[in-house]
Design an enzyme around this catalytic site. Structure first.
Site, PDB file in Angstrom:
ATOM      1  N   HIS A 125       0.799  -1.230   0.000  1.00 21.73           N
ATOM      2  CA  HIS A 125       0.000   0.000   0.000  1.00 21.73           C
ATOM      3  C   HIS A 125       0.830   1.277   0.000  1.00 21.73           C
ATOM      4  CE1 HIS A 125       0.757  -0.327   4.391  1.00 21.73           C
ATOM      5  NE2 HIS A 125       0.647   0.980   4.386  1.00 21.73           N
TER       6      HIS A 125
HETATM    7  C1  UD1 Z   1      -2.124   5.675   5.794  1.00 22.81           C
HETATM    8  C2  UD1 Z   1      -0.825   6.215   6.357  1.00 22.81           C
HETATM    9  C3  UD1 Z   1       0.297   5.185   6.212  1.00 22.81           C
HETATM   10  C4  UD1 Z   1      -0.119   3.843   6.774  1.00 22.81           C
HETATM   11  C5  UD1 Z   1      -1.454   3.409   6.200  1.00 22.81           C
HETATM   12  C6  UD1 Z   1      -1.882   2.164   6.912  1.00 22.81           C
HETATM   13  C7  UD1 Z   1      -0.484   8.646   6.147  1.00 22.81           C
HETATM   14  C8  UD1 Z   1       0.199   9.711   5.385  1.00 22.81           C
HETATM   15  N1  UD1 Z   1      -0.400   7.412   5.646  1.00 22.81           N
HETATM   16  O1  UD1 Z   1      -1.952   5.498   4.403  1.00 22.81           O
HETATM   17  O2  UD1 Z   1       1.440   5.627   6.891  1.00 22.81           O
HETATM   18  O3  UD1 Z   1       0.863   2.900   6.470  1.00 22.81           O
HETATM   19  O4  UD1 Z   1      -2.435   4.433   6.425  1.00 22.81           O
HETATM   20  O5  UD1 Z   1      -2.874   1.473   6.284  1.00 22.81           O
HETATM   21  O6  UD1 Z   1      -1.069   8.909   7.170  1.00 22.81           O
HETATM   22  N2  UD1 Z   1      -9.468   4.841   1.993  1.00 22.81           N
HETATM   23  C9  UD1 Z   1     -10.668   4.191   1.982  1.00 22.81           C
HETATM   24  N3  UD1 Z   1     -11.180   3.799   3.176  1.00 22.81           N
HETATM   25  C10 UD1 Z   1     -10.568   4.009   4.368  1.00 22.81           C
HETATM   26  C11 UD1 Z   1      -9.348   4.680   4.347  1.00 22.81           C
HETATM   27  C12 UD1 Z   1      -8.806   5.086   3.161  1.00 22.81           C
HETATM   28  O7  UD1 Z   1     -11.272   3.972   0.925  1.00 22.81           O
HETATM   29  O8  UD1 Z   1     -11.113   3.608   5.417  1.00 22.81           O
HETATM   30  C13 UD1 Z   1      -8.871   5.246   0.678  1.00 22.81           C
HETATM   31  C14 UD1 Z   1      -9.208   6.668   0.292  1.00 22.81           C
HETATM   32  O9  UD1 Z   1      -9.408   6.697  -1.080  1.00 22.81           O
HETATM   33  C15 UD1 Z   1      -7.948   7.434   0.633  1.00 22.81           C
HETATM   34  C16 UD1 Z   1      -6.863   6.384   0.418  1.00 22.81           C
HETATM   35  O10 UD1 Z   1      -7.456   5.154   0.782  1.00 22.81           O
HETATM   36  O11 UD1 Z   1      -7.773   8.566  -0.162  1.00 22.81           O
HETATM   37  C17 UD1 Z   1      -5.610   6.630   1.248  1.00 22.81           C
HETATM   38  O12 UD1 Z   1      -5.936   6.783   2.627  1.00 22.81           O
HETATM   39  P1  UD1 Z   1      -4.984   7.651   3.595  1.00 22.81           P
HETATM   40  O13 UD1 Z   1      -5.448   7.545   4.992  1.00 22.81           O
HETATM   41  O14 UD1 Z   1      -4.810   9.032   3.040  1.00 22.81           O
HETATM   42  O15 UD1 Z   1      -3.582   6.976   3.428  1.00 22.81           O
HETATM   43  P2  UD1 Z   1      -3.175   5.453   3.430  1.00 22.81           P
HETATM   44  O16 UD1 Z   1      -2.633   5.107   2.096  1.00 22.81           O
HETATM   45  O17 UD1 Z   1      -4.293   4.640   3.982  1.00 22.81           O
HETATM   46  N1  UDP Z   2      -3.269  -5.874   9.136  1.00 24.64           N
HETATM   47  C1  UDP Z   2      -4.542  -6.435   9.312  1.00 24.64           C
HETATM   48  N2  UDP Z   2      -5.271  -6.771   8.210  1.00 24.64           N
HETATM   49  C2  UDP Z   2      -4.809  -6.601   6.938  1.00 24.64           C
HETATM   50  C3  UDP Z   2      -3.515  -6.038   6.772  1.00 24.64           C
HETATM   51  C4  UDP Z   2      -2.785  -5.673   7.891  1.00 24.64           C
HETATM   52  O1  UDP Z   2      -4.981  -6.627  10.454  1.00 24.64           O
HETATM   53  O2  UDP Z   2      -5.526  -6.927   5.977  1.00 24.64           O
HETATM   54  C5  UDP Z   2      -2.514  -5.451  10.342  1.00 24.64           C
HETATM   55  C6  UDP Z   2      -1.077  -5.929  10.452  1.00 24.64           C
HETATM   56  O3  UDP Z   2      -0.991  -7.198  11.034  1.00 24.64           O
HETATM   57  C7  UDP Z   2      -0.477  -4.864  11.345  1.00 24.64           C
HETATM   58  C8  UDP Z   2      -1.161  -3.604  10.866  1.00 24.64           C
HETATM   59  O4  UDP Z   2      -2.384  -4.047  10.265  1.00 24.64           O
HETATM   60  O5  UDP Z   2      -0.817  -5.115  12.704  1.00 24.64           O
HETATM   61  C9  UDP Z   2      -0.278  -2.886   9.874  1.00 24.64           C
HETATM   62  O6  UDP Z   2      -1.000  -1.908   9.238  1.00 24.64           O
HETATM   63  P1  UDP Z   2      -0.587  -1.342   7.807  1.00 24.64           P
HETATM   64  O7  UDP Z   2       0.229  -2.322   7.052  1.00 24.64           O
HETATM   65  O8  UDP Z   2      -1.847  -0.838   7.200  1.00 24.64           O
HETATM   66  O9  UDP Z   2       0.253  -0.038   8.196  1.00 24.64           O
HETATM   67  P2  UDP Z   2       1.813   0.262   8.393  1.00 24.64           P
HETATM   68  O10 UDP Z   2       2.295  -0.614   9.494  1.00 24.64           O
HETATM   69  O11 UDP Z   2       2.480   0.034   7.087  1.00 24.64           O
HETATM   70  O12 UDP Z   2       1.827   1.706   8.739  1.00 24.64           O
END
Ligand code: UD1
Ligand code: UDP
Length: 355
Positions: free
Chosen positions: A200
């Site tokens: 992601h």
């Molecule tokens: C965010 C964090 C990242 C983390 C990740 C974990 C920042 C800058 N990034 O990235 O560090 O690793 O979360 O998963 O804070 N969206 C949905 N539903 C949701 C949430 C998001 O559809 O519940 C979609 C939206 O289109 C949104 C995109 O995902 O624009 C990105 O979401 P965002 O929270 O901006 O960043 P992540 O890529 O999720």
């Molecule tokens: N995780 C989860 N379900 C998923 C993918 C990840 O429960 O489908 C958990 C994973 O085990 C870890 C956390 O989510 O505990 C990590 O989140 P993510 O990879 O979104 O964020 P990052 O650590 O890269 O910021």
């Protein structure tokens, strides 16, 4: 404060410990950065988190929109509730926003998971980590190199507390319960006979060309092995637009993101993980499962030095080579880093109680 998926498993042990002791009153705020059921609510159920006292409902947006949105709403909360300390976890935009509010209101900020550095400012999280740490009165660190990173940025010993890894508190607390998950049966998976993938990071999924070449590696691996890929909402967009035929590969299971217990079970019984997640690099080290990290750098180098993590880079050829070698039985020696022992929340609450 929590906002996004990787925050919930870091906040849960702290909330449990505070509630158990009953010495400190907690106001539990969810910014709503992540809001889909399987990115948020499912973790409240699986991790037995209480309902947030306050839900800000910020949602998605550009970095500025999201960060500013959290700041405006969180400042109102802080002003009306009169809080003595703000505890933030991780490195997402909500972490940065709440720290900024705290610092401007002269409220001490405690950062859980401080001092991690990838030294790559192209990652939005690196900026969030640096700013949050510089503003924090309490920097709670997961590994020894974090202290060196903080010292280099002028943060002195009096602000740094090496307490261990709070994600591992959750892992240890729930790994037995995760055995009860039926995810392997649902997906018809054999233990230690599938590859588990999560991708992601913007650097891998926002550029269609980069994602397309990584997806080709996954298709190639799926010719001989089952590949399970819970797709993050950010990644879903690129799959729909750039690789519509991807999901037609029979041995490649593209599924919705799964809850904590299901994911723990999937991780534990995977032959190997292919990921660009931060937290998964740590969890696989504790579970002893090989992890191939599809990034050019990591803010968690201890998982490479001591753990099961291999930093393979973002070149598809390198990923394929590394995956084949692990699937052929090649394994690293590994050990669990110091203080990744399930007791980090206790250590943090001990320190906060003194304050
Ligand atoms: C965010 C964090 C990242 C983390 C990740 C974990 C920042 C800058 N990034 O990235 O560090 O690793 O979360 O998963 O804070 N969206 C949905 N539903 C949701 C949430 C998001 O559809 O519940 C979609 C939206 O289109 C949104 C995109 O995902 O624009 C990105 O979401 P965002 O929270 O901006 O960043 P992540 O890529 O999720
Ligand atoms: N995780 C989860 N379900 C998923 C993918 C990840 O429960 O489908 C958990 C994973 O085990 C870890 C956390 O989510 O505990 C990590 O989140 P993510 O990879 O979104 O964020 P990052 O650590 O890269 O910021």
């Amino acid at each position: 404060m929590v906002g996004a998926r990787p925050n919930f498993m870091k906040a849960a042990p702290l909330i449990r410990e505070f509630r158990k002791r009953g010495t400190v009153d907690i106001l539990f705020v969810h910014t709503g950065q992540h809001y889909d059921k399987n990115m948020s609510k499912v973790f409240f159920d699986d991790l037995e988190l209480p309902k947030p006292d306050i839900y800000l409902g910020i949602g998605s947006g550009t970095h500025a929109e999201q960060t500013a949105g959290v700041m405006v709403e969180f400042e109102r909360v802080v002003t009306s509730e009169g809080v003595d300390m703000i505890i933030v976890v991780g490195d997402v935009n909500s972490t940065l926003a709440c720290s900024l509010v705290g610092a401007k209101q002269h409220i001490p900020v405690a950062h859980v998971e401080a001092g991690l550095r990838s030294f790559d400012k192209n990652m939005p999280e690196e900026i969030n980590r640096m700013v949050t740490d510089i503003l924090s009165t309490y920097c709670f660190t997961t590994s020894p190199e974090a202290e060196t990173n903080l010292n280099r940025e002028g943060i002195g010993e009096e602000r740094i507390f090496f307490v261990g890894n709070i994600m591992i508190d959750s892992l240890m607390n729930y790994i037995e319960k995760a055995e009860g998950s039926s995810i392997l049966e649902t997906l018809q998976l054999e233990k230690k006979n599938y590859i588990l993938v999560t991708l992601h990071r913007p650097s891998n999924v926002d550029e269609p060309e980069q994602f397309r070449s990584l997806s080709q590696v996954l298709v190639e691996l799926s010719e001989l092995h089952t590949v399970v890929f819970p797709v993050h909402p950010r990644t879903k967009k690129v799959i729909e637009s750039a690789t519509p035929s991807f999901s037609r590969s029979s041995n490649l299971k593209l599924i919705e993101p799964v809850g904590y217990l299901d994911f723990m079970k999937l991780m534990k019984y995977a032959e190997v993980l292919v990921t660009d997640s931060g937290g998964i690099q740590e969890e696989t080290t504790v579970l002893g499962v090989p992890c191939l990290t599809v990034r050019d750098n990591t803010e968690r180098p201890i998982t490479v030095e001591m753990g099961t993590n291999i930093l393979v880079g973002t070149d598809p050829g390198d990923l394929l080579k590394a995956a084949r070698s692990v699937l052929a039985g090649e394994r690293k020696n590994y050990s669990i880093p110091p203080l990744w022992d399930g007791k980090t929340a206790e250590r943090i609450v001990d320190i906060i109680e003194k304050y």
